[in-house]
Enzyme design. Structure first.
Site, short mmCIF file in Angstrom:
data_model
loop_
_atom_site.label_atom_id
_atom_site.label_comp_id
_atom_site.label_asym_id
_atom_site.label_seq_id
_atom_site.Cartn_x
_atom_site.Cartn_y
_atom_site.Cartn_z
N ASP A 112 -3.07 2.33 -0.24
CA ASP A 112 -4.35 1.65 -0.02
C ASP A 112 -5.50 2.64 -0.17
O ASP A 112 -5.30 3.86 -0.16
CB ASP A 112 -4.39 1.01 1.38
CG ASP A 112 -4.30 2.04 2.50
OD1 ASP A 112 -3.49 2.98 2.38
OD2 ASP A 112 -5.07 1.93 3.47
N HIS B 150 -13.79 8.47 0.29
CA HIS B 150 -14.43 7.34 0.99
C HIS B 150 -15.86 7.10 0.53
O HIS B 150 -16.61 6.39 1.20
CB HIS B 150 -14.40 7.49 2.53
CG HIS B 150 -13.01 7.50 3.11
ND1 HIS B 150 -12.75 7.18 4.41
CD2 HIS B 150 -11.83 7.77 2.54
CE1 HIS B 150 -11.43 7.27 4.62
NE2 HIS B 150 -10.87 7.64 3.49
N GLU C 21 -2.86 2.83 5.33
CA GLU C 21 -3.13 4.08 6.03
C GLU C 21 -4.58 4.14 6.50
O GLU C 21 -4.87 4.62 7.59
CB GLU C 21 -2.83 5.28 5.12
CG GLU C 21 -2.78 6.62 5.84
CD GLU C 21 -4.11 7.33 5.96
OE1 GLU C 21 -4.18 8.31 6.70
OE2 GLU C 21 -5.10 6.90 5.32
N GLU C 22 -5.48 3.64 5.67
CA GLU C 22 -6.91 3.78 5.98
C GLU C 22 -7.34 2.96 7.20
O GLU C 22 -8.41 3.17 7.74
CB GLU C 22 -7.76 3.39 4.76
CG GLU C 22 -7.55 4.27 3.54
CD GLU C 22 -8.11 5.68 3.71
OE1 GLU C 22 -8.66 5.98 4.79
OE2 GLU C 22 -7.98 6.47 2.78
N ASP D 226 -2.30 14.02 0.92
CA ASP D 226 -3.41 13.14 1.28
C ASP D 226 -4.64 13.97 1.68
O ASP D 226 -5.49 13.49 2.42
CB ASP D 226 -2.97 12.22 2.44
CG ASP D 226 -3.94 11.10 2.69
OD1 ASP D 226 -4.77 10.82 1.80
OD2 ASP D 226 -3.89 10.50 3.78
N ASP E 17 -8.19 9.14 -3.01
CA ASP E 17 -7.62 9.10 -1.66
C ASP E 17 -6.96 7.73 -1.50
O ASP E 17 -7.64 6.76 -1.20
CB ASP E 17 -8.72 9.32 -0.63
CG ASP E 17 -8.21 9.19 0.80
OD1 ASP E 17 -6.99 9.09 0.99
OD2 ASP E 17 -9.03 9.15 1.72
N HIS F 218 -0.25 7.40 0.45
CA HIS F 218 -0.55 6.00 0.76
C HIS F 218 -1.20 5.29 -0.43
O HIS F 218 -1.92 5.89 -1.22
CB HIS F 218 -1.38 5.87 2.03
CG HIS F 218 -2.76 6.45 2.01
ND1 HIS F 218 -3.86 5.73 1.61
CD2 HIS F 218 -3.23 7.67 2.37
CE1 HIS F 218 -4.95 6.49 1.73
NE2 HIS F 218 -4.60 7.67 2.18
#
Ligand SMILES: [Zn+2]
Length: 406
Positions: free
Chosen positions: A80, A379, A174-175, A197, A140, A78
Protein backbone atom coordinates in the site's frame (compact mmCIF):
# COMPACT_ATOMS: atom_id res chain seq x y z
CA UNK A 1 14.95 -6.02 -15.41
CA UNK A 2 16.15 -3.17 -13.21
CA UNK A 3 14.45 -2.38 -9.90
CA UNK A 4 13.54 1.17 -10.92
CA UNK A 5 11.79 -0.15 -14.04
CA UNK A 6 9.67 -2.34 -11.81
CA UNK A 7 8.91 0.63 -9.58
CA UNK A 8 7.61 2.57 -12.59
CA UNK A 9 5.38 -0.34 -13.53
CA UNK A 10 4.07 -0.69 -9.96
CA UNK A 11 3.37 3.03 -9.62
CA UNK A 12 0.36 2.62 -11.91
CA UNK A 13 -1.54 0.68 -9.20
CA UNK A 14 -3.41 3.16 -6.97
CA UNK A 15 -2.84 1.20 -3.76
CA UNK A 16 -3.52 3.84 -1.10
CA UNK A 17 -4.80 2.18 2.06
CA UNK A 18 -7.82 3.65 3.85
CA UNK A 19 -8.18 3.93 7.59
CA UNK A 20 -11.99 4.19 7.43
CA UNK A 21 -12.37 0.72 5.92
CA UNK A 22 -12.24 -2.10 8.44
CA UNK A 23 -11.66 -4.85 5.87
CA UNK A 24 -8.26 -6.25 4.91
CA UNK A 25 -6.87 -5.18 2.59
CA UNK A 26 -8.59 -1.88 3.22
CA UNK A 27 -8.80 -1.09 -0.50
CA UNK A 28 -9.38 -3.42 -3.49
CA UNK A 29 -6.53 -1.92 -5.53
CA UNK A 30 -4.09 -3.53 -3.13
CA UNK A 31 -5.50 -6.93 -4.03
CA UNK A 32 -5.20 -6.15 -7.75
CA UNK A 33 -1.58 -5.24 -7.19
CA UNK A 34 -0.96 -8.36 -5.07
CA UNK A 35 -2.40 -10.57 -7.84
CA UNK A 36 -0.14 -8.95 -10.42
CA UNK A 37 2.86 -9.46 -8.15
CA UNK A 38 1.89 -13.11 -7.57
CA UNK A 39 1.90 -13.65 -11.34
CA UNK A 40 5.25 -11.96 -11.61
CA UNK A 41 6.76 -14.04 -8.78
CA UNK A 42 5.61 -17.22 -10.53
CA UNK A 43 6.99 -15.97 -13.83
CA UNK A 44 10.47 -15.36 -12.39
CA UNK A 45 10.47 -18.85 -10.90
CA UNK A 46 9.59 -18.39 -7.22
CA UNK A 47 8.14 -21.35 -5.30
CA UNK A 48 5.16 -21.46 -2.97
CA UNK A 49 3.60 -18.25 -4.26
CA UNK A 50 0.55 -17.82 -2.04
CA UNK A 51 -1.81 -14.88 -1.83
CA UNK A 52 -4.21 -15.21 1.08
CA UNK A 53 -7.69 -13.71 1.33
CA UNK A 54 -6.38 -10.76 3.34
CA UNK A 55 -3.95 -9.71 0.65
CA UNK A 56 -0.75 -11.06 2.22
CA UNK A 57 1.50 -12.38 -0.51
CA UNK A 58 4.26 -14.87 0.37
CA UNK A 59 6.76 -16.67 -1.84
CA UNK A 60 9.93 -18.70 -1.46
CA UNK A 61 13.26 -19.23 -3.14
CA UNK A 62 14.67 -22.67 -2.36
CA UNK A 63 18.17 -22.88 -0.88
CA UNK A 64 21.12 -23.29 -3.22
CA UNK A 65 22.71 -26.71 -3.19
CA UNK A 66 24.64 -27.24 0.02
CA UNK A 67 23.00 -24.28 1.81
CA UNK A 68 19.88 -26.14 2.98
CA UNK A 69 20.89 -25.81 6.62
CA UNK A 70 21.32 -22.05 6.56
CA UNK A 71 18.68 -20.11 8.53
CA UNK A 72 15.59 -19.10 6.57
CA UNK A 73 15.89 -15.40 5.83
CA UNK A 74 12.93 -13.19 4.99
CA UNK A 75 12.56 -9.94 3.05
CA UNK A 76 9.41 -7.89 3.46
CA UNK A 77 7.91 -4.79 1.87
CA UNK A 78 4.44 -3.25 1.91
CA UNK A 79 2.20 -2.89 -1.12
CA UNK A 80 0.00 0.00 0.00
CA UNK A 81 0.96 3.66 -0.26
CA UNK A 82 0.12 6.60 1.96
CA UNK A 83 -3.45 7.90 1.68
CA UNK A 84 -2.25 11.44 2.50
CA UNK A 85 -1.66 12.44 -1.11
CA UNK A 86 -3.33 11.07 -4.25
CA UNK A 87 -1.76 8.06 -5.95
CA UNK A 88 -4.22 8.00 -8.88
CA UNK A 89 -2.81 8.29 -12.41
CA UNK A 90 0.79 8.58 -11.33
CA UNK A 91 2.82 10.02 -14.19
CA UNK A 92 6.41 8.98 -13.71
CA UNK A 93 9.36 10.60 -15.42
CA UNK A 94 12.98 9.46 -15.52
CA UNK A 95 15.61 12.17 -15.63
CA UNK A 96 19.30 12.66 -15.15
CA UNK A 97 19.68 15.15 -12.33
CA UNK A 98 21.94 18.02 -13.29
CA UNK A 99 21.71 19.92 -10.01
CA UNK A 100 19.49 22.81 -9.02
CA UNK A 101 15.70 22.83 -8.96
CA UNK A 102 13.62 20.19 -10.74
CA UNK A 103 10.53 21.42 -12.55
CA UNK A 104 8.06 18.59 -12.08
CA UNK A 105 5.14 20.30 -13.74
CA UNK A 106 5.59 23.26 -16.04
CA UNK A 107 1.89 23.86 -16.52
CA UNK A 108 1.08 23.91 -12.80
CA UNK A 109 4.44 25.41 -11.86
CA UNK A 110 5.32 22.63 -9.41
CA UNK A 111 9.01 22.72 -8.66
CA UNK A 112 11.17 20.63 -6.35
CA UNK A 113 13.53 23.27 -5.01
CA UNK A 114 17.04 22.22 -4.15
CA UNK A 115 16.97 24.69 -1.27
CA UNK A 116 13.92 22.98 0.26
CA UNK A 117 15.25 19.46 -0.29
CA UNK A 118 18.97 19.41 0.55
CA UNK A 119 19.00 15.63 0.04
CA UNK A 120 19.02 16.37 -3.71
CA UNK A 121 22.60 17.63 -3.53
CA UNK A 122 23.83 14.04 -3.24
CA UNK A 123 22.18 13.03 -6.52
CA UNK A 124 23.88 15.16 -9.17
CA UNK A 125 24.55 13.00 -12.21
CA UNK A 126 22.18 10.27 -11.00
CA UNK A 127 19.05 8.89 -12.63
CA UNK A 128 15.94 9.94 -10.74
CA UNK A 129 12.34 8.79 -11.01
CA UNK A 130 9.90 11.60 -10.20
CA UNK A 131 6.20 12.36 -10.77
CA UNK A 132 4.48 15.32 -12.38
CA UNK A 133 4.15 16.81 -8.91
CA UNK A 134 0.42 16.13 -8.54
CA UNK A 135 0.65 12.69 -6.89
CA UNK A 136 2.81 10.45 -4.78
CA UNK A 137 5.35 8.30 -6.55
CA UNK A 138 4.56 5.48 -4.15
CA UNK A 139 8.22 4.46 -3.84
CA UNK A 140 7.25 4.04 -0.19
CA UNK A 141 7.13 1.15 -0.42
CA UNK A 142 6.99 0.01 -4.04
CA UNK A 143 10.73 0.66 -4.29
CA UNK A 144 11.15 -1.99 -1.58
CA UNK A 145 8.82 -4.37 -3.42
CA UNK A 146 10.73 -3.79 -6.67
CA UNK A 147 14.13 -4.41 -5.07
CA UNK A 148 13.10 -7.63 -3.35
CA UNK A 149 11.59 -9.05 -6.55
CA UNK A 150 14.56 -7.94 -8.64
CA UNK A 151 16.94 -9.55 -6.14
CA UNK A 152 14.83 -12.72 -6.20
CA UNK A 153 14.96 -12.83 -9.99
CA UNK A 154 18.77 -12.56 -9.91
CA UNK A 155 19.19 -15.15 -7.17
CA UNK A 156 17.04 -17.60 -9.08
CA UNK A 157 18.78 -16.89 -12.37
CA UNK A 158 22.39 -16.90 -11.18
CA UNK A 159 23.45 -20.21 -9.65
CA UNK A 160 26.76 -18.71 -8.52
CA UNK A 161 24.90 -16.79 -5.80
CA UNK A 162 24.84 -19.05 -2.73
CA UNK A 163 21.94 -18.55 -0.36
CA UNK A 164 19.77 -20.43 2.11
CA UNK A 165 16.02 -20.70 1.76
CA UNK A 166 14.60 -17.21 1.28
CA UNK A 167 11.06 -16.11 2.10
CA UNK A 168 9.48 -13.06 0.50
CA UNK A 169 6.55 -11.27 2.10
CA UNK A 170 4.42 -8.44 0.74
CA UNK A 171 1.92 -6.89 3.12
CA UNK A 172 -1.14 -4.64 2.82
CA UNK A 173 -2.19 -1.64 4.93
CA UNK A 174 1.15 -0.73 6.49
CA UNK A 175 0.48 2.98 6.16
CA UNK A 176 -2.60 2.72 8.36
CA UNK A 177 -0.71 0.76 11.00
CA UNK A 178 -2.25 -2.64 10.25
CA UNK A 179 0.43 -4.22 8.09
CA UNK A 180 1.33 -6.82 10.67
CA UNK A 181 -2.20 -7.50 11.94
CA UNK A 182 -2.87 -10.65 9.91
CA UNK A 183 0.71 -11.55 9.06
CA UNK A 184 1.06 -15.25 9.77
CA UNK A 185 4.57 -15.45 11.19
CA UNK A 186 4.44 -19.24 11.53
CA UNK A 187 3.37 -19.72 7.93
CA UNK A 188 6.02 -17.26 6.75
CA UNK A 189 8.49 -19.54 8.46
CA UNK A 190 11.58 -17.33 8.47
CA UNK A 191 13.93 -17.17 11.45
CA UNK A 192 14.25 -13.42 10.96
CA UNK A 193 13.77 -10.89 8.20
CA UNK A 194 14.52 -7.43 6.92
CA UNK A 195 11.92 -4.94 5.83
CA UNK A 196 12.89 -2.70 2.93
CA UNK A 197 10.96 0.41 3.79
CA UNK A 198 13.48 3.16 4.54
CA UNK A 199 15.07 5.96 2.56
CA UNK A 200 18.82 5.99 1.76
CA UNK A 201 20.98 3.01 0.91
CA UNK A 202 23.03 2.26 4.02
CA UNK A 203 20.21 2.87 6.48
CA UNK A 204 19.96 0.03 8.97
CA UNK A 205 17.25 1.01 11.39
CA UNK A 206 16.15 -0.94 14.42
CA UNK A 207 14.71 1.74 16.69
CA UNK A 208 11.24 3.06 16.05
CA UNK A 209 8.61 5.05 17.84
CA UNK A 210 6.16 3.55 20.26
CA UNK A 211 2.91 4.50 18.62
CA UNK A 212 -0.74 4.96 19.53
CA UNK A 213 -3.76 6.41 17.76
CA UNK A 214 -6.21 8.68 19.55
CA UNK A 215 -9.77 9.33 18.47
CA UNK A 216 -11.66 12.13 20.21
CA UNK A 217 -15.43 12.16 19.81
CA UNK A 218 -17.25 15.23 21.04
CA UNK A 219 -20.98 15.45 21.53
CA UNK A 220 -22.36 18.98 21.61
CA UNK A 221 -25.80 20.39 22.24
CA UNK A 222 -27.35 22.13 19.26
CA UNK A 223 -29.95 24.80 19.85
CA UNK A 224 -31.26 27.64 17.70
CA UNK A 225 -28.54 30.31 18.00
CA UNK A 226 -31.19 32.91 18.85
CA UNK A 227 -32.08 31.14 22.09
CA UNK A 228 -28.77 29.44 22.81
CA UNK A 229 -27.66 31.48 25.81
CA UNK A 230 -26.37 29.17 28.55
CA UNK A 231 -27.64 26.12 26.68
CA UNK A 232 -25.64 25.51 23.52
CA UNK A 233 -22.49 23.42 23.59
CA UNK A 234 -20.70 23.86 20.31
CA UNK A 235 -18.85 20.60 19.70
CA UNK A 236 -16.48 22.20 17.19
CA UNK A 237 -15.38 24.75 19.76
CA UNK A 238 -14.90 22.09 22.42
CA UNK A 239 -12.71 20.29 19.85
CA UNK A 240 -10.60 23.38 19.38
CA UNK A 241 -10.33 23.73 23.14
CA UNK A 242 -9.09 20.15 23.36
CA UNK A 243 -6.43 20.93 20.76
CA UNK A 244 -5.37 24.04 22.65
CA UNK A 245 -4.69 21.97 25.78
CA UNK A 246 -1.96 19.99 24.02
CA UNK A 247 1.60 21.32 24.23
CA UNK A 248 2.10 23.42 21.11
CA UNK A 249 5.79 22.61 20.72
CA UNK A 250 5.23 18.85 20.88
CA UNK A 251 4.12 18.56 17.30
CA UNK A 252 5.90 16.88 14.39
CA UNK A 253 6.85 20.25 12.92
CA UNK A 254 8.71 21.20 16.11
CA UNK A 255 10.38 17.93 17.07
CA UNK A 256 13.26 15.72 15.91
CA UNK A 257 15.60 12.97 17.11
CA UNK A 258 14.18 11.29 20.19
CA UNK A 259 11.46 13.90 20.80
CA UNK A 260 7.92 12.58 20.74
CA UNK A 261 4.72 14.36 19.71
CA UNK A 262 0.96 14.71 19.49
CA UNK A 263 -0.09 15.01 15.86
CA UNK A 264 -3.57 16.08 14.77
CA UNK A 265 -4.20 14.17 11.54
CA UNK A 266 -7.81 15.12 10.86
CA UNK A 267 -10.73 17.07 12.24
CA UNK A 268 -14.37 17.45 11.36
CA UNK A 269 -17.19 19.05 13.21
CA UNK A 270 -20.45 20.94 13.42
CA UNK A 271 -22.35 22.21 16.46
CA UNK A 272 -23.84 18.83 17.26
CA UNK A 273 -20.68 16.74 17.06
CA UNK A 274 -17.00 16.85 16.28
CA UNK A 275 -14.27 14.31 15.75
CA UNK A 276 -10.50 14.61 16.02
CA UNK A 277 -7.87 12.06 15.09
CA UNK A 278 -4.38 12.20 16.52
CA UNK A 279 -1.37 10.00 16.47
CA UNK A 280 0.85 9.92 19.57
CA UNK A 281 4.50 8.99 19.25
CA UNK A 282 7.54 8.49 21.49
CA UNK A 283 10.68 6.35 21.34
CA UNK A 284 10.44 6.00 25.11
CA UNK A 285 7.53 3.72 26.08
CA UNK A 286 7.04 5.39 29.48
CA UNK A 287 6.79 8.80 27.82
CA UNK A 288 4.15 7.52 25.42
CA UNK A 289 2.15 6.28 28.41
CA UNK A 290 2.54 9.78 29.83
CA UNK A 291 1.02 11.26 26.68
CA UNK A 292 -1.94 8.90 26.92
CA UNK A 293 -2.48 9.93 30.54
CA UNK A 294 -2.29 13.58 29.62
CA UNK A 295 -4.97 13.41 26.91
CA UNK A 296 -7.18 11.58 29.38
CA UNK A 297 -6.73 14.41 31.88
CA UNK A 298 -7.72 16.86 29.13
CA UNK A 299 -10.92 14.90 28.52
CA UNK A 300 -11.74 14.78 32.23
CA UNK A 301 -11.22 18.52 32.50
CA UNK A 302 -13.51 19.30 29.55
CA UNK A 303 -16.16 16.90 30.80
CA UNK A 304 -16.13 18.67 34.15
CA UNK A 305 -16.84 21.90 32.33
CA UNK A 306 -19.36 20.72 29.71
CA UNK A 307 -20.90 17.63 31.26
CA UNK A 308 -19.99 13.97 31.49
CA UNK A 309 -19.88 12.26 28.09
CA UNK A 310 -19.13 15.40 26.11
CA UNK A 311 -15.65 14.19 25.25
CA UNK A 312 -14.99 10.49 24.68
CA UNK A 313 -11.56 9.09 23.87
CA UNK A 314 -10.52 5.91 22.15
CA UNK A 315 -6.81 5.12 22.36
CA UNK A 316 -5.40 2.25 20.32
CA UNK A 317 -1.80 1.04 20.45
CA UNK A 318 -0.27 0.77 17.00
CA UNK A 319 3.27 -0.54 17.46
CA UNK A 320 6.21 -0.60 19.89
CA UNK A 321 9.85 0.37 19.59
CA UNK A 322 11.37 -2.73 18.02
CA UNK A 323 14.80 -2.23 19.56
CA UNK A 324 14.15 -4.55 22.51
CA UNK A 325 13.08 -7.38 20.20
CA UNK A 326 15.98 -6.93 17.78
CA UNK A 327 18.99 -6.46 20.04
CA UNK A 328 18.91 -10.12 21.18
CA UNK A 329 19.54 -10.92 17.48
CA UNK A 330 22.46 -8.56 17.14
CA UNK A 331 23.76 -10.46 14.06
CA UNK A 332 20.94 -8.83 12.06
CA UNK A 333 22.58 -5.45 12.60
CA UNK A 334 26.15 -6.72 12.26
CA UNK A 335 25.44 -8.53 8.98
CA UNK A 336 23.56 -5.56 7.55
CA UNK A 337 26.52 -3.32 8.40
CA UNK A 338 28.92 -5.80 6.81
CA UNK A 339 26.79 -6.03 3.68
CA UNK A 340 26.51 -2.25 3.31
CA UNK A 341 30.29 -1.90 3.71
CA UNK A 342 30.94 -4.69 1.21
CA UNK A 343 29.00 -2.63 -1.32
CA UNK A 344 31.07 0.48 -0.63
CA UNK A 345 28.61 2.21 1.68
CA UNK A 346 28.73 3.43 5.26
CA UNK A 347 25.92 2.07 7.47
CA UNK A 348 23.81 4.55 9.40
CA UNK A 349 21.37 3.72 12.19
CA UNK A 350 19.12 6.44 13.49
CA UNK A 351 15.95 6.41 15.59
CA UNK A 352 13.15 6.09 13.05
CA UNK A 353 10.50 8.74 13.52
CA UNK A 354 7.83 6.38 12.37
CA UNK A 355 7.28 2.68 12.31
CA UNK A 356 7.37 -0.12 9.83
CA UNK A 357 5.78 -3.51 9.52
CA UNK A 358 8.94 -4.68 11.22
CA UNK A 359 8.16 -2.88 14.47
CA UNK A 360 5.17 -5.12 15.15
CA UNK A 361 6.54 -8.23 13.46
CA UNK A 362 9.59 -8.04 15.71
CA UNK A 363 7.29 -8.52 18.71
CA UNK A 364 5.38 -11.31 16.97
CA UNK A 365 8.54 -13.45 16.82
CA UNK A 366 10.02 -12.22 13.55
CA UNK A 367 12.84 -9.78 14.33
CA UNK A 368 12.94 -7.30 11.47
CA UNK A 369 15.37 -4.36 11.12
CA UNK A 370 14.57 -1.94 8.33
CA UNK A 371 16.76 -1.11 5.34
CA UNK A 372 16.80 1.83 2.93
CA UNK A 373 15.21 1.67 -0.53
CA UNK A 374 16.90 4.51 -2.42
CA UNK A 375 13.80 6.70 -2.34
CA UNK A 376 13.08 9.98 -0.61
CA UNK A 377 10.46 12.57 0.37
CA UNK A 378 7.94 9.85 1.18
CA UNK A 379 4.26 10.68 1.63
CA UNK A 380 4.49 13.81 -0.51
CA UNK A 381 4.33 15.06 -4.07
CA UNK A 382 8.10 15.57 -4.12
CA UNK A 383 8.77 11.87 -3.62
CA UNK A 384 11.54 10.51 -5.82
CA UNK A 385 13.65 7.39 -6.25
CA UNK A 386 17.20 7.03 -7.54
CA UNK A 387 17.80 4.23 -10.05
CA UNK A 388 21.46 3.70 -9.10
CA UNK A 389 20.67 3.69 -5.40
CA UNK A 390 17.82 1.22 -5.91
CA UNK A 391 20.34 -0.96 -7.70
CA UNK A 392 22.55 -0.89 -4.58
CA UNK A 393 19.60 -1.76 -2.34
CA UNK A 394 18.87 -4.70 -4.60
CA UNK A 395 22.50 -5.81 -4.35
CA UNK A 396 22.22 -5.48 -0.56
CA UNK A 397 19.40 -8.04 -0.45
CA UNK A 398 21.59 -10.48 -2.38
CA UNK A 399 24.64 -9.76 -0.23
CA UNK A 400 22.65 -10.45 2.94
CA UNK A 401 21.37 -13.71 1.50
CA UNK A 402 24.98 -14.67 0.79
CA UNK A 403 26.17 -13.71 4.29
CA UNK A 404 23.48 -15.90 5.89
CA UNK A 405 24.32 -18.81 3.58
CA UNK A 406 27.42 -19.32 5.78
ZN1 LIG B 1 6.58 2.58 4.10
Amino acid sequence: MKAYERLIKYASYPTASCEENACCPSTPAQLDFARALADELRAIGCDEVELDENGYLFAAIPASEGCENAPVLGFIAHMDVSPEVSCENVKTRVLTYEGGDITLNEEKNIVMRAADYPVLAGYVGKTLVVTDGTTLLGADDKAGVAEIITAAERMIGDKSIRHGRIRLGFTPDEEIGRGADLFDVARFGAAFAYTLDGASFGEVDYETFNAAALKVEITGRSIHPGSAKDKMINASLVASEFISLLPALERPEHTCGYEGFYHLTSMEGCVESAKLHFILRDHDAAKLEGRKEYVQRCAVRLNQRYGEGTVALTITDSYRNMKEAILPERHLIDNAYAAVRALGGEPVSSPVRGGTDGSRLSFMGLPCPNLGTGSHNHHGRMEFACAEEMEKCTALVIKLAELYAG
